[in-house]
Design a protein around this motif. Sequence first.
Motif, PDB file in Angstrom:
ATOM      1  N   PRO A 166     -12.766 -11.711   7.819  1.00 48.91           N
ATOM      2  CA  PRO A 166     -11.788 -10.943   7.046  1.00 48.91           C
ATOM      3  C   PRO A 166     -10.381 -11.023   7.619  1.00 48.91           C
ATOM      4  O   PRO A 166     -10.192 -11.029   8.835  1.00 48.91           O
ATOM      5  N   ILE A 167      -9.415 -11.137   6.728  1.00 52.21           N
ATOM      6  CA  ILE A 167      -8.006 -11.054   7.092  1.00 52.21           C
ATOM      7  C   ILE A 167      -7.532  -9.663   6.677  1.00 52.21           C
ATOM      8  O   ILE A 167      -7.519  -9.329   5.493  1.00 52.21           O
ATOM      9  N   VAL A 168      -7.183  -8.860   7.639  1.00 55.75           N
ATOM     10  CA  VAL A 168      -6.810  -7.472   7.393  1.00 55.75           C
ATOM     11  C   VAL A 168      -5.419  -7.426   6.781  1.00 55.75           C
ATOM     12  O   VAL A 168      -4.467  -8.008   7.332  1.00 55.75           O
ATOM     13  N   ASP A 169      -5.276  -6.739   5.653  1.00 50.35           N
ATOM     14  CA  ASP A 169      -3.951  -6.588   5.051  1.00 50.35           C
ATOM     15  C   ASP A 169      -3.689  -5.156   4.587  1.00 50.35           C
ATOM     16  O   ASP A 169      -2.723  -4.903   3.869  1.00 50.35           O
ATOM     17  N   THR A 170      -4.567  -4.237   4.984  1.00 51.93           N
ATOM     18  CA  THR A 170      -4.393  -2.832   4.628  1.00 51.93           C
ATOM     19  C   THR A 170      -4.387  -1.971   5.888  1.00 51.93           C
ATOM     20  O   THR A 170      -4.806  -2.397   6.963  1.00 51.93           O
ATOM     21  N   THR A 171      -3.928  -0.749   5.721  1.00 50.47           N
ATOM     22  CA  THR A 171      -3.747   0.154   6.847  1.00 50.47           C
ATOM     23  C   THR A 171      -4.936   1.091   7.021  1.00 50.47           C
ATOM     24  O   THR A 171      -5.774   1.235   6.132  1.00 50.47           O
ATOM     25  N   ARG A 172      -4.956   1.730   8.164  1.00 52.33           N
ATOM     26  CA  ARG A 172      -5.851   2.854   8.374  1.00 52.33           C
ATOM     27  C   ARG A 172      -5.274   4.067   7.642  1.00 52.33           C
ATOM     28  O   ARG A 172      -4.060   4.233   7.556  1.00 52.33           O
ATOM     29  N   GLY A 173      -6.152   4.916   7.139  1.00 54.66           N
ATOM     30  CA  GLY A 173      -5.693   6.130   6.482  1.00 54.66           C
ATOM     31  C   GLY A 173      -5.558   5.944   4.978  1.00 54.66           C
ATOM     32  O   GLY A 173      -5.515   4.822   4.464  1.00 54.66           O
ATOM     33  N   ASP A 174      -5.487   7.055   4.295  1.00 53.35           N
ATOM     34  CA  ASP A 174      -5.416   7.069   2.835  1.00 53.35           C
ATOM     35  C   ASP A 174      -4.062   7.584   2.370  1.00 53.35           C
ATOM     36  O   ASP A 174      -3.326   8.212   3.124  1.00 53.35           O
ATOM     37  N   GLY A 175      -3.785   7.328   1.102  1.00 49.16           N
ATOM     38  CA  GLY A 175      -2.575   7.857   0.494  1.00 49.16           C
ATOM     39  C   GLY A 175      -1.360   7.004   0.813  1.00 49.16           C
ATOM     40  O   GLY A 175      -1.454   5.784   0.978  1.00 49.16           O
ATOM     41  N   ALA A 232       1.710   3.116   5.322  1.00 49.94           N
ATOM     42  CA  ALA A 232       2.108   1.721   5.431  1.00 49.94           C
ATOM     43  C   ALA A 232       2.168   1.348   6.903  1.00 49.94           C
ATOM     44  O   ALA A 232       2.287   2.211   7.775  1.00 49.94           O
ATOM     45  N   CYS A 233       2.070   0.059   7.158  1.00 48.05           N
ATOM     46  CA  CYS A 233       2.161  -0.453   8.517  1.00 48.05           C
ATOM     47  C   CYS A 233       3.281  -1.478   8.579  1.00 48.05           C
ATOM     48  O   CYS A 233       3.300  -2.428   7.788  1.00 48.05           O
ATOM     49  N   LEU A 234       4.202  -1.300   9.517  1.00 46.81           N
ATOM     50  CA  LEU A 234       5.274  -2.259   9.735  1.00 46.81           C
ATOM     51  C   LEU A 234       4.852  -3.256  10.803  1.00 46.81           C
ATOM     52  O   LEU A 234       4.418  -2.879  11.888  1.00 46.81           O
ATOM     53  N   THR A 235       4.972  -4.543  10.486  1.00 44.00           N
ATOM     54  CA  THR A 235       4.634  -5.594  11.441  1.00 44.00           C
ATOM     55  C   THR A 235       5.819  -6.557  11.549  1.00 44.00           C
ATOM     56  O   THR A 235       6.503  -6.827  10.545  1.00 44.00           O
ATOM     57  N   ARG A 268       9.838   8.513   4.495  1.00 44.94           N
ATOM     58  CA  ARG A 268       9.299   9.776   5.009  1.00 44.94           C
ATOM     59  C   ARG A 268       9.670  10.935   4.089  1.00 44.94           C
ATOM     60  O   ARG A 268       8.855  11.843   3.863  1.00 44.94           O
ATOM     61  N   ALA A 269      10.877  10.907   3.554  1.00 48.21           N
ATOM     62  CA  ALA A 269      11.290  11.965   2.630  1.00 48.21           C
ATOM     63  C   ALA A 269      10.446  11.951   1.358  1.00 48.21           C
ATOM     64  O   ALA A 269      10.323  12.976   0.682  1.00 48.21           O
ATOM     65  N   ASP A 270       9.831  10.797   1.076  1.00 51.15           N
ATOM     66  CA  ASP A 270       8.951  10.651  -0.087  1.00 51.15           C
ATOM     67  C   ASP A 270       7.481  10.758   0.328  1.00 51.15           C
ATOM     68  O   ASP A 270       6.595  10.287  -0.391  1.00 51.15           O
ATOM     69  N   HIS A 271       7.258  11.355   1.506  1.00 49.43           N
ATOM     70  CA  HIS A 271       5.914  11.691   2.001  1.00 49.43           C
ATOM     71  C   HIS A 271       5.078  10.472   2.403  1.00 49.43           C
ATOM     72  O   HIS A 271       3.854  10.500   2.330  1.00 49.43           O
ATOM     73  N   TRP A 272       5.740   9.413   2.865  1.00 48.96           N
ATOM     74  CA  TRP A 272       5.031   8.272   3.432  1.00 48.96           C
ATOM     75  C   TRP A 272       4.809   8.495   4.920  1.00 48.96           C
ATOM     76  O   TRP A 272       5.607   9.143   5.599  1.00 48.96           O
ATOM     77  N   ARG A 273       3.708   7.905   5.427  1.00 47.73           N
ATOM     78  CA  ARG A 273       3.411   7.903   6.860  1.00 47.73           C
ATOM     79  C   ARG A 273       3.248   6.463   7.315  1.00 47.73           C
ATOM     80  O   ARG A 273       2.962   5.575   6.519  1.00 47.73           O
ATOM     81  N   PHE A 274       3.413   6.250   8.629  1.00 52.65           N
ATOM     82  CA  PHE A 274       3.294   4.911   9.202  1.00 52.65           C
ATOM     83  C   PHE A 274       2.131   4.897  10.178  1.00 52.65           C
ATOM     84  O   PHE A 274       1.995   5.777  11.020  1.00 52.65           O
ATOM     85  N   THR A 275       1.276   3.880  10.023  1.00 54.68           N
ATOM     86  CA  THR A 275       0.070   3.805  10.815  1.00 54.68           C
ATOM     87  C   THR A 275      -0.173   2.357  11.207  1.00 54.68           C
ATOM     88  O   THR A 275       0.703   1.497  11.049  1.00 54.68           O
TER      89      THR A 275
END
Length: 204
Positions: free
Chosen positions: A8-17, A20-23, A191-198
């Motif tokens: 598998p090539i991982v292209d999604t983050t941990r967590g729901d909702g 996003a993950c910055l790479t 973040r103001a739009d309720h995004w989190r980074f994981t």
Amino acid sequence: MSGRVSHPIVDTTRGDGRVACLTFDDGPDPTDTPRLLDVLRRHRVSAVFCLVGDQVDAHPEIVRRIVADGHTLGNHSMHHDDMGNWTPERIAADLRETDAAIRRAVPDARIGYFRAPYGSWGQSPAVAASLGLRSLGWRLAITDWEPPGTDELVRRLLDGVTPGAVVLLHDGGGDRSQTVDAVDRVIPLLRADHWRFTLPERPR
């Protein structure tokens, strides 16, 4: 690349909702990576840095700072060559050489991921898995290597990000000042739009 990728090539983050993950690829760069690290520290965001071995050897002190700041490391090959047609043996030698370069800078470094240069995977996912590395893809690439201007990069990030996306950005391989400026602007807007980074999801 032809045929099915068997690992598998991982292209999604941990967590729901709204997560996003910055790479960041192609670093470390002596100018833009320290600026980016300042931005990420100020916003308290952890990211993944996919490192090129040549750059690691040239700037080991920046790799040490990346680790000290709590970010995750990835192997992005030794010289940023296209591995699409390489044999497994050649791929393995390159990945081992890159890991060794990273560990010359940080002897106890944990290297969690591998990302193929140019997204040209070939047989590399299976080889990476055999070496304990998770292959890391992406859901959003904003083509910041052009570069199109900070405002346009901000627009592409805000318009393109989707829940669970791994985002491909660059801190090396050229002048990445626009990317750094765009990240600095986008993090508080998301973040103001309720995004989190994981971090990226682990493959099953």
